[in-house]
Design an enzyme around this catalytic site. Structure first.
Site, PDB file in Angstrom:
ATOM      1  N   ALA A 124       0.862  -1.180   0.000  1.00  0.00           N
ATOM      2  CA  ALA A 124       0.000   0.000   0.000  1.00  0.00           C
ATOM      3  C   ALA A 124       0.903   1.236   0.000  1.00  0.00           C
ATOM      4  O   ALA A 124       2.103   1.122   0.236  1.00  0.00           O
ATOM      5  CB  ALA A 124      -0.895  -0.017   1.222  1.00  0.00           C
ATOM      6  N   GLY A 126       0.481  -5.090   0.777  1.00  0.00           N
ATOM      7  CA  GLY A 126      -0.772  -5.062   0.029  1.00  0.00           C
ATOM      8  C   GLY A 126      -0.666  -5.780  -1.310  1.00  0.00           C
ATOM      9  O   GLY A 126      -1.660  -6.304  -1.822  1.00  0.00           O
ATOM     10  N   GLU A 156      -1.215  -9.318  -0.570  1.00  0.00           N
ATOM     11  CA  GLU A 156      -2.638  -9.500  -0.261  1.00  0.00           C
ATOM     12  C   GLU A 156      -3.469  -9.547  -1.541  1.00  0.00           C
ATOM     13  O   GLU A 156      -4.403 -10.334  -1.654  1.00  0.00           O
ATOM     14  CB  GLU A 156      -3.119  -8.373   0.657  1.00  0.00           C
ATOM     15  N   GLU A 209       4.352  -5.393   7.271  1.00  0.00           N
ATOM     16  CA  GLU A 209       3.476  -4.473   8.013  1.00  0.00           C
ATOM     17  C   GLU A 209       3.862  -4.269   9.474  1.00  0.00           C
ATOM     18  O   GLU A 209       3.777  -3.155   9.988  1.00  0.00           O
ATOM     19  CB  GLU A 209       2.019  -4.948   7.939  1.00  0.00           C
TER      20      GLU A 209
END
Ligand code: NAI
Length: 667
Positions: free
Chosen positions: A77, A123, A126, A148
């Site tokens: 992200a 991300g 993911e 993270e």
């Protein structure tokens, strides 16, 4: 001929080929890496919608997600946007549509395949876990992971549930709790990836085939999923808590603890885990810890930015003079970074010993024998200094004596290329004095490494009064090329890190002299968030070195004279001699069994770091580095100063007034 399906995208391209396979290429506009920021996510939502429609109309047979960047897939992200989310509600609101989109990818009636070459983390991982099938290149650069936790959070795009489903609780939780990077081969073995190909060139064909054959990943085998069942899950969660406790305190770094709670409560059900993930995630995202860890990330970027990118110069050959503690390890890290290094010393035996000592680093860094052999071949014993003439960077790491260093630089100056960086690793001598005998003193800069070189991320680049700015730029670029963080500092005693650290350590010793329990002092510093306490640190660095640093900083009055001096004259130098403030056994200080009152430790911890904060402020006022952020960056990366507090000056300003004046005035 491919045909565009959506023609107005900025960060993605969506095309369909003659076989009806749609290719979504992520190539974020104006950026070197693909981060999943707001715009790319919105565009991806449109892509998903378009593919759903194409599937309904039998126009699209499948979707392949690839990267348009040469090097990376998706770096996660976009951290730069995280600070915009200041409340839990705004976090939940931002996440909801993304997770809904990932669910739609998962439910897509046609196959969705991720084809990965390069780094795919956070991300990005993911996203691909929501695809039906994952193919990756068996390449050094292709790596996976969930970093993270390093930002004070855990995966928030339902990666907790999806990684457990694909790899089982053990591997998924291990990846999420450690933040470790995983090679493509290992990711395949664990189940993050379904298929490996040899090169980026074959990725396209493998993906095409996966779509046409409608391949679908298998979830983790039942045996692996046993650990997700009750009561095994509770047992595993307990074990994980014990492991995490050894690494981080819950009060400082809550994310791994909340992740384990989430797994313990809901890890048995895919949907329950997904639903509760966001609820546990949102408070972490807006916590002080996460905010400060994002600050640390930005500081690391600021350090790297000190080296101009467009120098048109690359360090390829390095010559290191002095193969002792520092020189040999400096040579080792340069070789590990791909450079060719010649290593010189007065004694050929010392050179051989220094070279042999790098075997461990190479074994860690290079996983295959050909790569390790190539590294060994790049580290060349050079007792006569033949490498000088070819070097792009020369680093001197010989005895800490002014006359010897002066003679050396006077002698080598004429032997090196005109654009070669000439650097000293001195820790206490003035650059200006070392350079004083040179024909062109502006050539000399300091490149000050910390011990142990391979482990310490920071390197101070010392700007002497006369140092040529072009050489400072090159020295900084050299440090970045070593995958370390440069910090440009003014030539003052102790530079930044030792100058700021010394008063803190000496003040702790003074407390010990006054009869305070050294173990309690160290425990209090750890409770504050320091990686080791100041007394243990002094023993580790060597008490002779501490006394010497104290002297060059004119701090003899502080801790010297007391136990420090007595220990040094008795030859009790700390870890290296087996005894200092502590008695050392097998590389560890002997500790008494003692527990302390938490509130006491907390109060004492804050007191203990006070001298460090005061000196940090003075160093800023004296212009040792360019701004307050760089002071904080230096102390975090040079000493491990509690990252979750964002650095000494940031910590001081947070607790009141700019730089903590309110507190200081109250004292
Ligand atoms: P060391 O004593 O382990 O190694 C110095 C080496 O230089 C010896 O092997 C010696 O044979 C060689 N040498 C001496 N004169 C020479 C000459 N004229 N030509 C070629 N080789 C020569 O010393 P160490 O600890 O590696 O320190 C080296 C430099 O790094 C010093 O300036 C020191 O202040 C600095 N430094 C040391 C740190 C540490 O933690 N040890 C940390 C940061 C900087």
């Amino acid at each position: 001929m491919n045909r565009a399906l959506l023609s107005d995208l900025s960060d993605w391209r969506l095309e369909i080929d003659i076989e009806g396979i749609a290719w979504a290429t992520f190539d974020r506009q104006g950026e070197s890496a693909n981060a999943l920021g707001r715009r790319p996510l919105e565009e991806l939502m449109r892509i998903v919608e378009r593919i759903e429609q194409g599937a309904r109309d039998h126009e699209v047979k499948g979707l392949v997600i690839v990267s348009g960047k040469e090097k990376g897939f998706i770096v996660g992200a976009d951290i730069r946007e995280f600070d915009l989310l200041t409340t839990e509600a705004s976090v939940i609101e931002a996440i909801r549509p993304v997770n809904a989109m990932l669910d739609r990818i998962e439910k897509m009636p046609v196959p969705v395949v991720a084809a990965v070459h390069g780094v795919c983390v956070g991300g990005g991982l993911e996203l691909i876990l929501a695809c039906h099938y994952r193919i990756a290149t068996r390449d050094e650069q292709t790596r996976f992971g969930f970093p993270e936790v390093k930002l004070g959070i855990f995966p928030g795009f339902n990666g907790t549930a999806r990684s457990i489903r694909q790899t089982g609780p053990q591997d998924a939780m291990d990846a999420m709790l450690t933040g470790r990077m995983i090679s493509a081969t290992s990711a395949r073995a664990k189940g993050f990836i379904d298929q490996l190909v040899d090169s980026a060139g074959t990725l396209h064909w493998a993906a095409r085939r996966a779509v046409l054959e409608r391949r679908h990943a298998k979830p983790a085998p039942a045996a692996k999923m046993l650990l997700a069942r009750w009561p095994a899950r509770s047992f595993v969660a307990g074990k994980m808590r014990d492991l995490v406790k050894r690494e981080a305190r819950e009060a400082h770094y809550p994310a791994p603890y909340r992740l384990i709670d989430l797994f313990e409560s809901h890890g048995g059900g895919y949907d329950a885990m997904k639903a509760h993930e966001t609820r546990a995630f949102a408070p972490l995202m807006v916590s002080d810890t996460a905010r400060n860890l994002r600050r640390v990330f930005r500081l690391s970027e600021a350090l790297k930015a000190q080296a101009p990118k467009d120098l048109g110069w690359k360090p390829r050959r390095v010559h290191v003079i002095g193969a002792g503690t520092m020189g040999a390890d400096i040579a080792g890290v340069a070789v590990a970074a791909g450079m060719e290094v010649t290593l010189q010393d007065l004694s050929p035996e010392v050179i051989q010993k220094g070279i042999a000592a790098q075997g461990k680093l190479f074994a860690r860094r290079f996983k295959t024998k050909p790569l390790r052999d190539a590294a060994k071949a790049r580290l060349i014993a050079d007792p006569e200094g033949r490498g000088l003439a070819l070097a792009d960077v020369v680093i001197e790491a010989i005895v800490e004596r002014l006359d010897v260093k002066q003679t050396l630089f006077r002698d080598i100056e004429a032997k090196v290329k005109p654009d070669c960086v000439l650097a000293t690793n001195t820790s206490s001598l003035r650059i200006e004095e070392i350079a004083s005998g040179m024909a062109n003193p502006s050539r000399l800069v300091g490149i000050h490494f910390f011990n142990p070189v391979a482990k310490m991320p920071l390197v101070e680049v010392v700007r002497g009064e006369a140092s040529d700015p072009a050489m400072i730029d090159r020295a900084s670029a050299f440090v970045v090329a070593l995958a370390k963080f440069p910090l440009v500092v003014k030539s003052v005693p102790g530079f930044l890190v030792n100058r700021v650290l010394a008063p803190y350590m000496l003040a702790a010793m003074k407390r010990a002299d006054a009869g305070e329990d050294i173990q309690k002092i160290d425990e209090a510093a750890r409770a504050f968030g320091m990686p080791v306490g100041p007394i243990e640190l002094a023993d580790t660095v060597g008490l002779d070195v501490c006394a010497h640093v104290g002297k060059i900083l004119g701090l003899e009055g502080e801790g010297a004279g007391g136990r420090l001096e007595r220990l040094v004259s008795a030859g009790k130098l700390g870890k290296k001699s087996g005894e200092g403030f502590y008695v050392w056994k097998d590389g560890k200080p002997e500790l008494k069994l003692e527990t302390y009152n938490e509130a006491d430790l907390e109060r004492l911890g804050r007191e203990i770091v006070e001298p460090l904060i005061r000196e940090a402020r003075r160093a800023l006022d004296d212009g040792v580095v360019a701004n307050a952020d760089l002071v904080d960056a230096g102390m975090i990366f040079g000493t491990g100063f509690a990252p979750f507090r964002g650095g000494p000056l940031h910590y001081a300003s947070e607790r009141g007034g700019p730089h903590g004046e309110r507190m200081a005035a109250a004292q």
